[in-house]
Design a protein around this motif. Structure first.
Motif, PDB file in Angstrom:
ATOM      1  N   PHE A   1       0.802  -1.225   0.000  1.00  0.00           N
ATOM      2  CA  PHE A   1       0.000   0.000   0.000  1.00  0.00           C
ATOM      3  C   PHE A   1       0.842   1.285   0.000  1.00  0.00           C
ATOM      4  O   PHE A   1       0.278   2.375   0.043  1.00  0.00           O
ATOM      5  N   SER A   2       2.165   1.166  -0.086  1.00  0.00           N
ATOM      6  CA  SER A   2       3.022   2.346   0.094  1.00  0.00           C
ATOM      7  C   SER A   2       2.777   3.427  -0.947  1.00  0.00           C
ATOM      8  O   SER A   2       2.891   4.625  -0.645  1.00  0.00           O
ATOM      9  N   ARG A   3       2.456   3.036  -2.181  1.00  0.00           N
ATOM     10  CA  ARG A   3       2.206   4.030  -3.240  1.00  0.00           C
ATOM     11  C   ARG A   3       0.804   3.872  -3.847  1.00  0.00           C
ATOM     12  O   ARG A   3       0.485   4.516  -4.848  1.00  0.00           O
ATOM     13  N   MET A   4       0.000   3.028  -3.252  1.00  0.00           N
ATOM     14  CA  MET A   4      -1.256   2.631  -3.869  1.00  0.00           C
ATOM     15  C   MET A   4      -2.284   3.759  -3.876  1.00  0.00           C
ATOM     16  O   MET A   4      -2.544   4.384  -2.860  1.00  0.00           O
ATOM     17  N   ARG A   5      -2.880   3.979  -5.066  1.00  0.00           N
ATOM     18  CA  ARG A   5      -3.967   4.961  -5.199  1.00  0.00           C
ATOM     19  C   ARG A   5      -5.326   4.284  -5.087  1.00  0.00           C
ATOM     20  O   ARG A   5      -6.242   4.831  -4.491  1.00  0.00           O
ATOM     21  N   TYR A   6      -5.481   3.122  -5.710  1.00  0.00           N
ATOM     22  CA  TYR A   6      -6.700   2.342  -5.529  1.00  0.00           C
ATOM     23  C   TYR A   6      -6.419   0.887  -5.853  1.00  0.00           C
ATOM     24  O   TYR A   6      -5.464   0.547  -6.544  1.00  0.00           O
ATOM     25  N   VAL A   7      -7.261   0.016  -5.305  1.00  0.00           N
ATOM     26  CA  VAL A   7      -7.200  -1.418  -5.539  1.00  0.00           C
ATOM     27  C   VAL A   7      -8.468  -1.798  -6.282  1.00  0.00           C
ATOM     28  O   VAL A   7      -9.569  -1.431  -5.873  1.00  0.00           O
ATOM     29  N   PHE A   8      -8.325  -2.561  -7.358  1.00  0.00           N
ATOM     30  CA  PHE A   8      -9.422  -2.751  -8.309  1.00  0.00           C
ATOM     31  C   PHE A   8      -9.617  -4.240  -8.585  1.00  0.00           C
ATOM     32  O   PHE A   8      -8.656  -4.981  -8.744  1.00  0.00           O
ATOM     33  N   TYR A   9     -10.880  -4.655  -8.636  1.00  0.00           N
ATOM     34  CA  TYR A   9     -11.173  -6.026  -9.047  1.00  0.00           C
ATOM     35  C   TYR A   9     -12.236  -6.009 -10.132  1.00  0.00           C
ATOM     36  O   TYR A   9     -13.040  -5.066 -10.248  1.00  0.00           O
ATOM     37  N   ALA A  10     -12.263  -7.086 -10.935  1.00  0.00           N
ATOM     38  CA  ALA A  10     -13.308  -7.265 -11.947  1.00  0.00           C
ATOM     39  C   ALA A  10     -13.286  -8.723 -12.383  1.00  0.00           C
ATOM     40  O   ALA A  10     -12.523  -9.528 -11.856  1.00  0.00           O
ATOM     41  N   ALA A  11     -14.148  -9.059 -13.345  1.00  0.00           N
ATOM     42  CA  ALA A  11     -14.236 -10.371 -14.004  1.00  0.00           C
ATOM     43  C   ALA A  11     -15.153 -11.357 -13.304  1.00  0.00           C
ATOM     44  O   ALA A  11     -15.624 -12.299 -13.925  1.00  0.00           O
ATOM     45  N   ALA A  12     -15.417 -11.194 -12.010  1.00  0.00           N
ATOM     46  CA  ALA A  12     -16.322 -12.086 -11.284  1.00  0.00           C
ATOM     47  C   ALA A  12     -16.743 -11.386  -9.993  1.00  0.00           C
ATOM     48  O   ALA A  12     -16.189 -10.344  -9.631  1.00  0.00           O
ATOM     49  N   ALA A  13     -17.723 -11.978  -9.311  1.00  0.00           N
ATOM     50  CA  ALA A  13     -18.211 -11.382  -8.066  1.00  0.00           C
ATOM     51  C   ALA A  13     -17.189 -11.562  -6.949  1.00  0.00           C
ATOM     52  O   ALA A  13     -16.590 -12.629  -6.800  1.00  0.00           O
ATOM     53  N   LEU A  14     -16.985 -10.512  -6.156  1.00  0.00           N
ATOM     54  CA  LEU A  14     -16.060 -10.547  -5.027  1.00  0.00           C
ATOM     55  C   LEU A  14     -16.855 -10.679  -3.738  1.00  0.00           C
ATOM     56  O   LEU A  14     -17.746  -9.872  -3.472  1.00  0.00           O
ATOM     57  N   PRO A  15     -16.544 -11.675  -2.910  1.00  0.00           N
ATOM     58  CA  PRO A  15     -17.246 -11.782  -1.631  1.00  0.00           C
ATOM     59  C   PRO A  15     -17.024 -10.531  -0.774  1.00  0.00           C
ATOM     60  O   PRO A  15     -15.919  -9.979  -0.735  1.00  0.00           O
ATOM     61  N   GLN A  16     -18.059 -10.109  -0.080  1.00  0.00           N
ATOM     62  CA  GLN A  16     -17.957  -8.913   0.766  1.00  0.00           C
ATOM     63  C   GLN A  16     -16.875  -9.089   1.824  1.00  0.00           C
ATOM     64  O   GLN A  16     -16.188  -8.127   2.195  1.00  0.00           O
ATOM     65  N   GLN A  17     -16.701 -10.313   2.303  1.00  0.00           N
ATOM     66  CA  GLN A  17     -15.694 -10.572   3.330  1.00  0.00           C
ATOM     67  C   GLN A  17     -14.295 -10.227   2.833  1.00  0.00           C
ATOM     68  O   GLN A  17     -13.462  -9.698   3.576  1.00  0.00           O
ATOM     69  N   VAL A  18     -14.009 -10.513   1.547  1.00  0.00           N
ATOM     70  CA  VAL A  18     -12.696 -10.189   0.985  1.00  0.00           C
ATOM     71  C   VAL A  18     -12.561  -8.678   0.825  1.00  0.00           C
ATOM     72  O   VAL A  18     -11.510  -8.103   1.131  1.00  0.00           O
ATOM     73  N   TRP A  19     -13.609  -8.039   0.346  1.00  0.00           N
ATOM     74  CA  TRP A  19     -13.619  -6.575   0.214  1.00  0.00           C
ATOM     75  C   TRP A  19     -13.308  -5.912   1.555  1.00  0.00           C
ATOM     76  O   TRP A  19     -12.433  -5.049   1.660  1.00  0.00           O
ATOM     77  N   ASP A  20     -14.030  -6.342   2.587  1.00  0.00           N
ATOM     78  CA  ASP A  20     -13.834  -5.752   3.917  1.00  0.00           C
ATOM     79  C   ASP A  20     -12.433  -6.040   4.444  1.00  0.00           C
ATOM     80  O   ASP A  20     -11.809  -5.187   5.098  1.00  0.00           O
ATOM     81  N   GLY A  21     -11.919  -7.242   4.161  1.00  0.00           N
ATOM     82  CA  GLY A  21     -10.583  -7.603   4.632  1.00  0.00           C
ATOM     83  C   GLY A  21      -9.505  -6.738   4.008  1.00  0.00           C
ATOM     84  O   GLY A  21      -8.574  -6.286   4.699  1.00  0.00           O
ATOM     85  N   ILE A  22      -9.610  -6.467   2.706  1.00  0.00           N
ATOM     86  CA  ILE A  22      -8.640  -5.595   2.028  1.00  0.00           C
ATOM     87  C   ILE A  22      -8.703  -4.192   2.617  1.00  0.00           C
ATOM     88  O   ILE A  22      -7.675  -3.540   2.863  1.00  0.00           O
ATOM     89  N   ALA A  23      -9.920  -3.697   2.878  1.00  0.00           N
ATOM     90  CA  ALA A  23     -10.071  -2.356   3.454  1.00  0.00           C
ATOM     91  C   ALA A  23      -9.445  -2.274   4.841  1.00  0.00           C
ATOM     92  O   ALA A  23      -8.803  -1.275   5.192  1.00  0.00           O
ATOM     93  N   GLU A  24      -9.612  -3.320   5.643  1.00  0.00           N
ATOM     94  CA  GLU A  24      -9.040  -3.328   6.994  1.00  0.00           C
ATOM     95  C   GLU A  24      -7.518  -3.343   6.950  1.00  0.00           C
ATOM     96  O   GLU A  24      -6.851  -2.651   7.731  1.00  0.00           O
TER      97      GLU A  24
END
Length: 602
Positions: free
Chosen positions: A326-349
Motif C-alpha cells: 500500500f506504500s504508493r497505492m492509489r486504488y485497488v481494483f477487481y473485476a471479471a467475477a463477483a467478489l465476496p464482501q468478506q474479501v472486500w472488507d478484509g482488504i479495506a481493513e
C-alpha cells in the motif's frame, strides 16, 4: 488532483419497464489510434520505463527484470512493423500464441503501428489442447500472415496447427533470437505510410471469447473502441493525467481485462507495466506475486476475486508486506467475477492498518465493450456494486424474465464478430444496444446515482422443481461471503430439484493448516449462517461437495483470468452433481451444522 471524478447520472424510465442510464459528463476528444498514443508517449518521455518482465536472471541492479523504455520500444516497434510488412502483414492479422512478455507487448505495438490486427490467443489452446481444435478454428477464421511464439519448443505443434490451415502461407516467428532479428530490421518510409493510414476504424485486435460452447467468436476491436475507452477511464480517474500509473499485472493479454484495460491504461497515460510471473493458484505462483508486489510497489493494482482471496491472508499475516503493497497505492481494483464482501472488507481493513487511504473499487464490462462500461468511482462500501455508466456510454436495463439485462451502446462497443453476420445481428437489439447477457439491479430504485448491483449471468439462473428461479450470481456471492474465505469459488446445482447445492473449491491460503474435520465443520457452520433467516428453497444452499480437482482450462471450466464457467463445470462433473443430490446424503457431502443447544443451568 482528485482520485475520482464526481459522477452524475441521467435516467430515463420507459413504459416498457426499461431504464436508460447515461453519464451527464460528455466524453472528451480522444486519440485516433493506440499507435498515436504510443508514439506521443515515446516522443514525450523516451527514457521512461514502459515494460519489464522477469527473465530468470539478475540484471545489473539485481532485480532480475528485463526493462524496455519508451524510446527503445519505439525503435523496436518500428523495426518489427517493417518486418511484418515484409512478410505480408499489411492489413492482415498477426497471431500471438505466447503469454505476457516484453516481446508480446512490442509485437502488439508493432501491429498497431503497421495497421495489422493483433490476435492474442489464450495459451490454453496451445499448451493444454493436444489436438488444437479451437486454435485451428481461430487460425482458419483470421488467416494470420504471421504467427509468433516465444518458446519454439513448447509451442512447436501449436505453430504448425496455426499455420497449416492458412492457405496464404502464414509465417511462423518463434524464439527470442528470431524476434530480435525482426526487431533490428531497418524501418523504411513504408512504416510511416502505414502508420498515417491507421485511424479510428482500423481494426486493432481480434479477441476471442472463451468458446466454452460452440465455435469461439472473434470480437472485432477497433482503435476507436480502445482509445475511447481509455479516455473514459481518464475522465473517471482524473489523477492519471498527472500521475502516470505503475502497474504489476499477470492478467492474460488474450483477454480484454489485461490486454485492453490494463495494457491500454499504461500506454495511454505514459505509465509503466511490470509483467507479473505469478498468479492465483498454486502457492509457488502466489509467492511470486508477493515477491513482485513488494519489489515494484505499484500505484494501482488490478486483479480478479480469486487473486484477492489468495493475497488477503498474506497481507493480514505480514504487516511489512502490507505496508509495501500500500506504500504508493492509489486504488485497488477487481473485476471479471463477483467478489465476496468478506474479501472486500478484509482488504479495506489491511489498508487502514497499513496507514493507506487507497479505496477498493470495481467496474463492469465485456470483451465487446473494450471493456469498461460502468465504474464505481465513488465510495459504495459494497462489493457487488458495479457503479454507474462512465462518460460516453449509454446503458439500457431491459426486462428479461424476472431480471434486468444490462445492454450497452457507445463508441467503445464492438461493430461485431469477425465474418459472422448472424451472431453479430443477434448480439444487438433494435436500438443498437449490445446484449450482454448480464443482469443488474439498481442499488436504490429512486436514485440511479447510487449505482447498479451485479445480478449474475441470466443464462446461469435456473428453476427448482417448485418453479422458483435461483439467482445464481446473488446466491453464490452470499455463499462465498458466508464461508469467510475458506472457499475460493463455487458452482451452484439443483436444476429442477427441490434443493440447491454447491460444488466448491477450497482456498489453500485459508485451509492448508486445517484438518479435514475442521474444514468440514467450518463449512457446515457457514451453511447454517447462510440459511438462517433465508426464505424459500431458492435462497438456501443446503449441501456442499468439496472438489479435489481444480477447474480445468483445457475443458473450458475456467478461463486463464480465473472466471469459472458454470455450465462447463456442471456438464463435465455431472456424476458429482448426481452424488451431491443423492438421498440419503453420502458421507462426502457437507450439510448445515445444527446450532448447539444451550447448556442447561445448574
Amino acid at each position: 488532483m482528485e482520485l475520482f471524478a464526481t459522477p452524475r447520472t441521467l435516467a430515463e424510465r420507459r413504459d416498457d419497464g426499461s431504464i436508460v442510464l447515461e453519464s451527464a459528463l460528455p466524453l472528451e476528444p480522444h486519440a485516433a489510434s493506440m499507435a498515436h498514443l504510443f508514439r506521443d508517449a515515446a516522443d514525450a518521455h523516451p527514457d521512461r520505463l514502459l515494460v519489464a518482465d522477469r527473465d530468470g536472471r539478475a540484471d545489473a541492479d539485481g532485480g532480475g527484470w528485463r526493462r524496455v523504455t519508451y524510446g527503445q520500444a519505439r525503435r523496436m516497434a518500428d523495426g518489427l512493423a517493417q518486418a511484418l510488412l515484409d512478410h505480408g502483414a499489411s492489413g492482415r492479422p498477426v497471431m500471438v500464441l505466447s503469454g505476457n512478455s516484453v516481446e508480446h507487448l512490442l509485437l502488439t505495438l508493432a501491429c498497431y503501428t503497421a495497421g495489422s490486427p493483433v490476435v492474442p490467443v489464450s495459451t490454453a489452446y496451445s499448451l493444454l489442447d493436444a489436438d488444437h481444435v479451437k486454435l485451428r478454428d481461430m487460425a482458419a477464421l483470421t488467416r494470420p500472415a504471421v504467427v509468433f511464439a516465444d518458446d519454439p519448443g513448447a509451442y512447436a505443434s501449436a505453430l504448425t496447427a496455426a499455420t497449416a490451415l492458412n492457405g496464404a502461407g502464414g509465417t511462423p516467428l518463434s524464439g527470442r533470437d528470431g524476434f530480435r532479428e525482426w526487431a533490428a530490421t531497418e524501418p523504411t518510409a513504408q512504416v510511416d505510410e502505414h502508420f498515417a493510414r491507421v485511424g479510428p476504424d482500423t481494426v486493432a485486435k481480434i479477441l476471442f471469447t472463451s468458446g466454452s460452447t460452440g465455435r469461439p467468436k472473434g470480437v472485432v476491436n477497433t482503435h476507436r473502441m480502445l482509445c475511447a475507452n481509455q479516455q473514459m477511464l481518464r475522465q473517471t480517474w482524473p489523477f492519471l493525467a498527472e500521475e502516470p500509473p505503475v502497474l504489476l499485472d499477470w492478467l492474460p493479454w488474450s483477454h480484454t481485462f489485461g490486454g485492453n484495460h490494463n495494457m491500454g491504461l499504461a500506454i495511454a497515460n505514459g505509465g509503466t507495466l511490470y509483467v507479473d510471473d505469478g498468479k492465483p493458484g498454486p502457492p509457488e505462483l502466489a509467492e511470486r506475486t508477493v515477491r513482485n508486489l513488494a519489489d515494484v510497489r505499484p500505484t494501482v493494482y488490478f486483479n480478479v476475486p480469486a487473486g484477492y482471496a489468495s493475497l488477503l491472508p498474506r497481507l493480514e499475516s505480514d504487516p511489512e508486506f502490507a505496508r509495501a503493497f500500500f506504500s504508493r497505492m492509489r486504488y485497488v481494483f477487481y473485476a471479471a467475477a463477483a467478489l465476496p464482501q468478506q474479501v472486500w472488507d478484509g482488504i479495506a481493513e489491511v489498508a487502514a492498518s497499513a496507514g493507506s487511504s487507497a479505496p477498493m473499487t470495481t467496474s463492469w464490462g465485456a470483451t465487446e465493450t473494450a471493456p469498461a462500461a460502468t465504474s464505481a468511482y465513488f465510495a459504495s462500501g459494497r462489493s457487488d456494486c458495479i457503479g454507474v455508466p462512465i462518460p460516453g456510454v449509454s446503458v439500457k436495463l431491459a426486462p428479461v424474465g424476472p431480471k434486468l439485462e444490462i445492454r450497452v451502446k457507445g463508441p467503445s462497443v464492438t461493430p461485431g464478430y469477425l465474418d459472422d453476420p448472424v451472431r453479430t445481428r443477434e448480439a444487438f437489439d433494435d436500438e443498437g444496444y449490445y446484449r450482454t447477457g448480464d443482469a443488474v439491479r439498481p442499488v436504490d430504485d429512486d436514485d440511479p446515482g447510487k449505482g447498479l448491483v451485479f445480478d449474475g449471468r441470466i443464462s446461469e439462473d435456473f428453476k427448482t422443481s417448485s418453479g422458483t428461479w435461483v439467482s445464481v450470481g446473488t446466491l453464490k456471492s452470499a455463499l462465498l461471503s458466508a464461508c469467510g474465505g475458506l472457499v475460493s469459488d463455487a458452482v451452484l446445482t439443483g436444476h429442477d430439484t427441490d434443493r440447491v447445492g454447491a460444488l466448491v473449491w477450497l482456498n489453500p491460503a485459508r485451509t492448508r493448516t486445517s484438518t479435514e474435520a475442521e474444514v468440514r465443520a467450518a463449512l457446515g457452520d457457514a451453511l447454517r449462517r447462510l440459511n438462517d433467516g433465508a426464505t424459500g428453497t431458492s435462497r438456501r444452499v443446503v449441501r456442499l461437495l468439496v472438489l479435489d480437482e481444480q477447474a480445468s482450462l483445457a475443458h473450458g471450466e475456467i478461463t486463464d483470468k480465473g472466471y469459472v464457467n458454470q455450465r462447463a463445470v456442471l456438464d463435465r462433473r455431472a456424476h458429482l452433481v448426481k452424488l451431491l443430490h443423492t438421498d440419503p446424503a453420502p458421507a462426502e457431502v457437507v450439510l448445515p451444522r445444527r446450532s448447539r443447544p444451550p447448556r442447561p443451568a445448574r
